[in-house]
Design a protein around this motif. Structure first.
Motif, short mmCIF file in Angstrom:
data_model
loop_
_atom_site.label_atom_id
_atom_site.label_comp_id
_atom_site.label_asym_id
_atom_site.label_seq_id
_atom_site.Cartn_x
_atom_site.Cartn_y
_atom_site.Cartn_z
N SER A 1 -3.47 11.72 -0.36
CA SER A 1 -4.02 10.37 -0.49
C SER A 1 -2.97 9.38 -1.01
N LYS B 1 -1.00 14.77 -10.13
CA LYS B 1 -0.76 14.82 -8.68
C LYS B 1 0.56 15.51 -8.39
N LYS C 1 -2.94 5.76 0.52
CA LYS C 1 -4.15 5.06 0.07
C LYS C 1 -4.02 4.66 -1.40
N ASN C 2 -3.50 5.55 -2.24
CA ASN C 2 -3.30 5.24 -3.65
C ASN C 2 -2.35 4.05 -3.82
#
Length: 121
Positions: A78, A29, A81-82
């Motif tokens: 994200s 990421k 959310k992660n």
């Protein structure tokens, strides 16, 4: 600080964590974010890595008194959310993150006193 004691304040820190199910996923990421902004060098965040590692880091800061509250900022699409899906359950298991709240106000949930209203009769 007018009329308040030091116990009436909380320490809020703001970070941009990058969380993955594994260290390798977090690294992927991070590299993806780097590739999207080639002219801008992104620093690796303080809270970085697997969910367990990030939970350990948050717990360490919290228990050391370095923060009472963590404000999450995100650059990765994200990211929030992660953090919520992967890290929050671990922190809840450890008793660091609430599962239920006693009050309907932030002040009440932080255990801060309600100041006297100097305009009330």
């Amino acid at each position: 600080m007018e009329g308040r004691s030091t116990e009436d304040f909380i320490v809020v820190t703001s970070h941009i964590p990058i969380v993955g199910s594994t260290e390798a996923e977090a690294e992927d990421k991070f590299q993806e974010m780097q590739s999207l902004m080639p002219a801008y060098r992104i620093q690796r965040p303080l809270f970085f890595g697997s969910a367990e590692k990030v939970a350990d880091q948050v717990q360490e800061w919290y228990e050391a008194g370095a923060m009472d509250m963590l404000l999450i900022q995100q650059e990765y699409p994200s990211g929030l959310k992660n953090f919520v899906d992967l890290v929050v359950p671990i922190l809840q298991e450890r008793g660091i993150f609430h599962t239920e709240y006693e009050s309907n106000t932030l002040r009440g949930n932080l255990g801060l006193p309600y100041p006297e209203n100097k305009f009330s009769l």
